[in-house]
Design an enzyme around this catalytic site. Structure first.
Site, short mmCIF file in Angstrom:
data_model
loop_
_atom_site.label_atom_id
_atom_site.label_comp_id
_atom_site.label_asym_id
_atom_site.label_seq_id
_atom_site.Cartn_x
_atom_site.Cartn_y
_atom_site.Cartn_z
N ALA A 155 -8.69 6.27 -4.20
CA ALA A 155 -9.38 5.06 -3.78
C ALA A 155 -10.82 5.38 -3.40
CB ALA A 155 -8.65 4.42 -2.60
N GLU A 227 4.29 1.71 -7.88
CA GLU A 227 4.77 1.34 -6.53
C GLU A 227 3.71 0.41 -5.97
OE1 GLU A 227 4.81 0.99 -2.84
OE2 GLU A 227 4.65 3.16 -2.58
N CYS A 261 2.76 -0.77 2.27
CA CYS A 261 3.56 -1.65 1.42
C CYS A 261 4.95 -1.84 1.98
CB CYS A 261 3.62 -1.09 0.00
SG CYS A 261 4.07 0.64 -0.07
#
Length: 457
Positions: A155, A227, A261
């Site tokens: 990221a 995922e 998540c």
């Protein structure tokens, strides 16, 4: 340019230059050549790399955790736990990889037939910021042990953590080029996916990004493990231990400032115990310590980016405007950095924003139901299907209910968490494929059938 910002203050920490096309080309070429050699190394020798990585992680654990806390805003105690979990995962696969990848005899009409688990090649790993070390080493430990190489595109808001991973690999004497970190812009990922030197792709990230990566990898006919997002239900039945459920709800929702998540996001509570649960939950939330991530007493730090905080605030305001009730929190905190008050919203219905969208931050939505059948119906009424938890005194009933929940994992009287021993992943728009466990180990292998004749009479 990769910009690193301290989310606790909003101050710039560092700027790192993107890698240029020549560097990327050299990295891909070197990775392919290194993997061709690596796949021939005996697995007993390959797993020694994992043991070295674990030692490197533990030898400088405090420094690595401090960088995570600084760049992500994760409370320092949680950051230390993340680094240790990476080391534990490496140790786990070092111990079990040989057994997981051993040839498997299968009865057939041949004299002998078996399944052989062989590496695919160089795997592109696209990883998120919320667990900047764990997400990579969760994938990399089994992938490297299986004989693969990897290219990491991390990221863009955690470039220092990305380069820290390269430093860890180098200190562990990872073969040159076998695992390489590239600092790139999102628009450059498509070229990597399409490149013939990339054999497969793994992504942990948002559902939106997952659809893009899946489309690009599908066009290139490349294996993917995705995922993605989640809106995990935390189901509290009428016979649950309310004090325990309310205490564990804190960890389930507010770990990592709610930015995971698998954080519980929808708290589906039997109406007969809802008042008691909300009251206990509120007391626990209001006791949370908000502060500097580097302070060991801090339980809630800042959110990772200003735009994430602003999006969460929009979701809260929308939900309250739709008729929900604010129990506590509900606004950004008036202090430097990207802090948001730990929040509970009660009397949420399935049509409201907090139930329909993934709330990626410290906000808990309470949905009241009349019985377990309504609880299961609402739990499944979502586009996501990552994890779920059930809280009840009747574990036999919970076992039956677990089979009715559409999710990759159901935890009974426990919070959803990843464990190297157990496969982890989702269904529906939470993705597909599995990480961890024996199944996760085999995701990035060629499961080859070997048939040896002549056929039996």
């Amino acid at each position: 340019m990769q910009l690193s910002i301290n989310p606790a203050s909003g101050d710039e920490l560092a700027r790192l230059e993107d890698h240029d096309p020549a560097f990327v080309e050299a990295a891909l070429t070197q990775a392919v050549e290194a993997q061709k050699v690596w796949r021939q190394v005996a697995i007993e020798d390959r797993v020694e790399l994992l043991r070295r990585i674990a030692r490197v992680l533990r030898a400088d654990l405090s420094r690595y955790a401090e960088l995570i806390a600084l760049e992500v805003g994760k409370p320092i105690a949680e950051a230390e736990g993340e680094v240790e979990k990476c080391a534990m995962n490496c140790d786990f696969y070092a111990e079990h990889a040989a057994a997981y990848l051993a040839d498997e005899a299968i009865a057939s009409n041949a004299c002998e037939s078996l399944l052989s688990y062989e590496p695919l090649g160089v795997i592109l790993a696209i990883m998120p910021w919320n667990y900047p070390l764990w997400q990579f080493f969760r994938f990399a430990a089994p992938a490297l042990a299986a004989g693969n190489g990897t290219i990491l595109k991390h990221a863009n808001n955690v470039p220092q953590c990305a380069m820290l991973i390269q430093d860890i690999l180098d200190k562990a004497d990872c073969p040159d080029g076998l695992a390489k970190v590239l600092l790139l812009q999102p628009g450059e990922v498509a070229g990597l996916i399409a490149d013939d030197r990339i054999a497969a792709v793994t992504l942990t990230g948002s559902t939106h990004v997952g659809t893009i990566v899946a489309s690009q990898a599908g066009k290139a006919l490349k294996k993917q493990v995705l995922e993605l997002g989640g809106s995990d239900p935390f189901i509290v039945l009428a016979d649950a231990d309310i004090a325990t459920a309310a205490a564990m709800a804190i960890k389930a929702r507010y770990t990592n400032v709610g930015q995971s998540c698998v954080n519980a996001k929808r708290f589906i509570v039997d109406d007969s115990v809802a008042d008691a649960f909300v009251a206990a939950f509120k007391r626990n939330v209001e006791a949370l310590v908000i502060g500097d991530p580097k302070d060991r007493a801090t339980q809630i730090g800042p959110m990772a980016r200003a735009n994430l905080r602003d999006e969460l605030d929009r979701q809260v305001k929308d939900t309250l405007g739709q008729g929900a009730t604010l129990v506590t929190g509900g606004a950004p905190l008036d202090r430097p950095g990207f802090y948001y008050a730990p929040t509970i919203i009660d009397r949420v219905t399935q049509e409201m924003t907090a139930a329909r969208e993934e709330t990626f931050g410290p906000v808990a939505a309470i949905i009241r139901v009349k019985d377990e059948n309504e609880a299961i119906r609402i739990a499944n009424d979502t586009e996501f299907g990552l994890g779920a938890s059930i809280w009840t005194a009747d574990t036999a009933r919970a076992r039956a209910l677990a089979k009715r929940i559409d999710a990759g994992a159901v935890f009974i009287n426990g919070i959803v968490a990843s464990d190297p021993r157990l496969p982890f992943g989702g269904i529906k728009r939470s993705g597909y494929g599995r990480e961890l466990g024996i199944i996760g180990m085999r995701e990035f292998t060629n499961i080859k059938t070997v048939w040896i004749g002549p056929a039996q009479g």
